[in-house]
Write an enzyme that holds these catalytic residues in place. Sequence first.
Site, mmCIF file in Angstrom:
data_model
loop_
_atom_site.group_PDB
_atom_site.id
_atom_site.type_symbol
_atom_site.label_atom_id
_atom_site.label_comp_id
_atom_site.label_asym_id
_atom_site.label_seq_id
_atom_site.Cartn_x
_atom_site.Cartn_y
_atom_site.Cartn_z
ATOM 1 N N LYS A 75 -13.280 -4.109 -3.659
ATOM 2 C CA LYS A 75 -12.166 -3.662 -4.507
ATOM 3 C C LYS A 75 -10.893 -3.740 -3.701
ATOM 4 O O LYS A 75 -10.853 -3.265 -2.557
ATOM 5 C CB LYS A 75 -12.413 -2.200 -4.925
ATOM 6 C CG LYS A 75 -11.347 -1.643 -5.840
ATOM 7 C CD LYS A 75 -11.679 -1.878 -7.286
ATOM 8 C CE LYS A 75 -10.518 -1.630 -8.221
ATOM 9 N NZ LYS A 75 -9.531 -2.729 -8.285
ATOM 10 N N LYS A 99 -10.763 3.620 2.414
ATOM 11 C CA LYS A 99 -10.108 4.425 1.371
ATOM 12 C C LYS A 99 -11.076 4.793 0.251
ATOM 13 O O LYS A 99 -11.136 5.952 -0.168
ATOM 14 C CB LYS A 99 -8.934 3.616 0.797
ATOM 15 C CG LYS A 99 -8.060 4.351 -0.173
ATOM 16 C CD LYS A 99 -6.969 3.433 -0.718
ATOM 17 C CE LYS A 99 -6.174 2.804 0.416
ATOM 18 N NZ LYS A 99 -5.111 1.900 -0.101
ATOM 19 N N LYS A 111 -9.405 -7.413 -0.421
ATOM 20 C CA LYS A 111 -7.950 -7.568 -0.602
ATOM 21 C C LYS A 111 -7.655 -9.047 -0.780
ATOM 22 O O LYS A 111 -8.414 -9.901 -0.312
ATOM 23 C CB LYS A 111 -7.199 -7.045 0.626
ATOM 24 C CG LYS A 111 -5.741 -6.689 0.338
ATOM 25 C CD LYS A 111 -5.615 -5.333 -0.333
ATOM 26 C CE LYS A 111 -4.172 -5.013 -0.692
ATOM 27 N NZ LYS A 111 -4.033 -3.606 -1.122
ATOM 28 N N THR A 195 -0.835 5.726 -7.939
ATOM 29 C CA THR A 195 -0.737 5.730 -6.478
ATOM 30 C C THR A 195 0.179 6.865 -6.017
ATOM 31 O O THR A 195 -0.164 7.682 -5.159
ATOM 32 C CB THR A 195 -0.215 4.372 -5.973
ATOM 33 O OG1 THR A 195 -1.116 3.360 -6.436
ATOM 34 C CG2 THR A 195 -0.117 4.316 -4.473
ATOM 35 N N ASN A 226 6.644 0.145 -7.199
ATOM 36 C CA ASN A 226 5.708 0.966 -7.974
ATOM 37 C C ASN A 226 5.472 2.315 -7.295
ATOM 38 O O ASN A 226 5.686 3.376 -7.888
ATOM 39 C CB ASN A 226 4.394 0.202 -8.157
ATOM 40 C CG ASN A 226 3.332 1.052 -8.842
ATOM 41 O OD1 ASN A 226 2.786 1.976 -8.245
ATOM 42 N ND2 ASN A 226 3.059 0.774 -10.098
ATOM 43 N N SER A 352 -7.945 3.068 -10.771
ATOM 44 C CA SER A 352 -8.549 1.747 -11.015
ATOM 45 C C SER A 352 -10.042 1.908 -11.323
ATOM 46 O O SER A 352 -10.598 1.216 -12.177
ATOM 47 C CB SER A 352 -8.381 0.829 -9.804
ATOM 48 O OG SER A 352 -7.143 0.160 -9.859
HETATM 49 P P1 NAD Z 1 6.086 -3.111 -5.171
HETATM 50 O O1 NAD Z 1 6.117 -4.573 -5.105
HETATM 51 O O2 NAD Z 1 6.074 -2.452 -6.490
HETATM 52 O O3 NAD Z 1 7.307 -2.498 -4.330
HETATM 53 C C1 NAD Z 1 7.535 -2.816 -2.991
HETATM 54 C C2 NAD Z 1 8.857 -2.190 -2.575
HETATM 55 O O4 NAD Z 1 9.035 -2.341 -1.163
HETATM 56 C C3 NAD Z 1 10.077 -2.828 -3.235
HETATM 57 O O5 NAD Z 1 11.001 -1.823 -3.577
HETATM 58 C C4 NAD Z 1 10.658 -3.695 -2.124
HETATM 59 O O6 NAD Z 1 12.039 -3.894 -2.270
HETATM 60 C C5 NAD Z 1 10.350 -2.852 -0.921
HETATM 61 N N1 NAD Z 1 10.348 -3.613 0.293
HETATM 62 C C6 NAD Z 1 9.867 -4.864 0.534
HETATM 63 N N2 NAD Z 1 10.087 -5.211 1.804
HETATM 64 C C7 NAD Z 1 10.721 -4.157 2.384
HETATM 65 C C8 NAD Z 1 11.218 -3.892 3.692
HETATM 66 N N3 NAD Z 1 11.109 -4.821 4.665
HETATM 67 N N4 NAD Z 1 11.800 -2.702 3.921
HETATM 68 C C9 NAD Z 1 11.914 -1.788 2.936
HETATM 69 N N5 NAD Z 1 11.471 -1.982 1.709
HETATM 70 C C10 NAD Z 1 10.891 -3.149 1.432
HETATM 71 O O7 NAD Z 1 4.813 -2.663 -4.301
HETATM 72 P P2 NAD Z 1 3.986 -1.307 -4.382
HETATM 73 O O8 NAD Z 1 2.827 -1.544 -5.253
HETATM 74 O O9 NAD Z 1 4.888 -0.162 -4.621
HETATM 75 O O10 NAD Z 1 3.433 -1.251 -2.880
HETATM 76 C C11 NAD Z 1 4.133 -0.593 -1.831
HETATM 77 C C12 NAD Z 1 3.139 -0.142 -0.781
HETATM 78 O O11 NAD Z 1 2.185 0.721 -1.423
HETATM 79 C C13 NAD Z 1 2.324 -1.260 -0.145
HETATM 80 O O12 NAD Z 1 2.048 -0.942 1.192
HETATM 81 C C14 NAD Z 1 1.049 -1.254 -0.948
HETATM 82 O O13 NAD Z 1 -0.029 -1.840 -0.256
HETATM 83 C C15 NAD Z 1 0.888 0.238 -1.146
HETATM 84 N N6 NAD Z 1 -0.027 0.598 -2.235
HETATM 85 C C16 NAD Z 1 0.188 0.204 -3.522
HETATM 86 C C17 NAD Z 1 -0.721 0.547 -4.497
HETATM 87 C C18 NAD Z 1 -0.523 0.179 -5.936
HETATM 88 O O14 NAD Z 1 -1.343 0.624 -6.758
HETATM 89 N N7 NAD Z 1 0.497 -0.547 -6.306
HETATM 90 C C19 NAD Z 1 -1.853 1.304 -4.167
HETATM 91 C C20 NAD Z 1 -2.042 1.712 -2.851
HETATM 92 C C21 NAD Z 1 -1.113 1.350 -1.888
#
Ligand code: NAD
Length: 437
Positions: A75, A99, A111, A195, A226, A352
């Site tokens: 997953k 996790k 992943k 999340t 997100n 999920s």
């Molecule tokens: P997303 O694409 O919705 O948002 C990413 C954000 O990070 C954007 O605002 C972008 O502008 C910003 N960003 C990108 N590069 C950057 C940098 N160098 N410095 C500062 N900001 C930067 O992605 P997301 O889903 O919110 O994921 C963000 C983190 O959360 C990741 O590490 C992801 O693995 C983790 N995560 C996400 C989920 C999920 O369900 N979406 C679940 C667990 C963990």
Amino acid sequence: MSGTNDLNDRDLFQRSLDRVRHAASHAHIDPETLVRLSLPRRVLEVAIPVRMDDGSLKVFRGYRVQYDDSRGPFKGGIRFHPSVDLAEVKSLALWMALKCAVVDIPFGGGKGGVEVDPRDLSHAEVERLARGYVRAIADVIGVDRDVPAPDVYTNARTMAWMADEYSTLMRRLEPGVITGKPVGRGGSLGRDDATARGGYYVLEEIGRQRNWQPAEIRVAIQGFGNAGQHAARLLHADGYRVVAVSDSRGGVYVPEGLDVPAMIAHKRDQRALPAVGTAITNEELLALDVDVLVPAALEDQLTAANAADVKAAVVVELANGPTTAEADRILHGKGTLVVPDVLANAGGVTVSWFEWLQNRSGSYWVLDEVHDKLRATMRQQFEIVHARMTADDIPMRDAAYAVALERLGAALTAGGTAADFQPRQAERQRVAAGAKG
Ligand code: NAD
């Protein structure tokens, strides 16, 4: 140690494994658990040709890593980002295995990623890329094999294209093969903010322990996608003072607190943060005088070079891997509580799992049911990890890893270990006698 050496000598995957091995010293596991977890079960690298809108052809490099499925199907999300590489995807897949064990849900770790900046592509090009990626990995995914989801720069719509492509290939509907889908296409209510909500439930518990008054608690959030936006929204609605947020272009800081709904609306409509308060860099955001710091962007943000500057008492890792091992040591030494990614952001994969259950049963839950079950899971597992941290007097990451490794160990060694396969005494003597004669 000073400088940024913690980023230079070993790649992210090697560093991730080092930390698992370190935490394993606190876990009651057979050594074979670590042996089995030292390599991913499968690594797939694919080429995805995409016809661009101007008629030209581009070929993108993609990966799917299946780390461990001893507790359930692989997953993990799919990331579209220019810096995606194999070491990163392997690390993210290993963290997913940990996790899912931390929140005790029946999934393993996987992943995926594509090396691309989707902001340079039109929607139609991203759709062709998403569908091409699914065609390239279709042989190894499946509702009982490997279940992808969204990650950085992919979202519910990307998942709708991917689920649709998979159904087209298989010539049957199989919505449970991908989670994080839009609600109208088999998605779960409450997956969009799951999340952040999971992290918010954990922070609620910490606030209770520390007798926090939300209005007095200042929060800075790095990353406004997100995870970051929903965290800002939930905390703001609860009365917390969200004083700074940032995206890939930098951030804004208003000490009195930001108008979070207006920030979200502006980011949605203009695809940028509004110019309010003081403009700050991502680096400056990490060092702000706040109570809670929420990294919600990418890996390796808190390092040996800047961890000493962190003023927050609590760091909630909504991003995966934002803190290096050396930064962890510095923060722990200062008394900063780091709520590790494998717990703090596990709400996403938990919902999920709810989505997968709903897809398989064909019966859908109301939002309250999703929230109640998510809150129960996060509270229960937070308590287990917190109790372990206190009992063993170790950082919360080591406690979470230890709990996860014990659960993984139970699955990985269920068929026996070296100790179970030693020849019996009599057999040994017979073998020895036979060898002499
Ligand atoms: P997303 O694409 O919705 O948002 C990413 C954000 O990070 C954007 O605002 C972008 O502008 C910003 N960003 C990108 N590069 C950057 C940098 N160098 N410095 C500062 N900001 C930067 O992605 P997301 O889903 O919110 O994921 C963000 C983190 O959360 C990741 O590490 C992801 O693995 C983790 N995560 C996400 C989920 C999920 O369900 N979406 C679940 C667990 C963990």
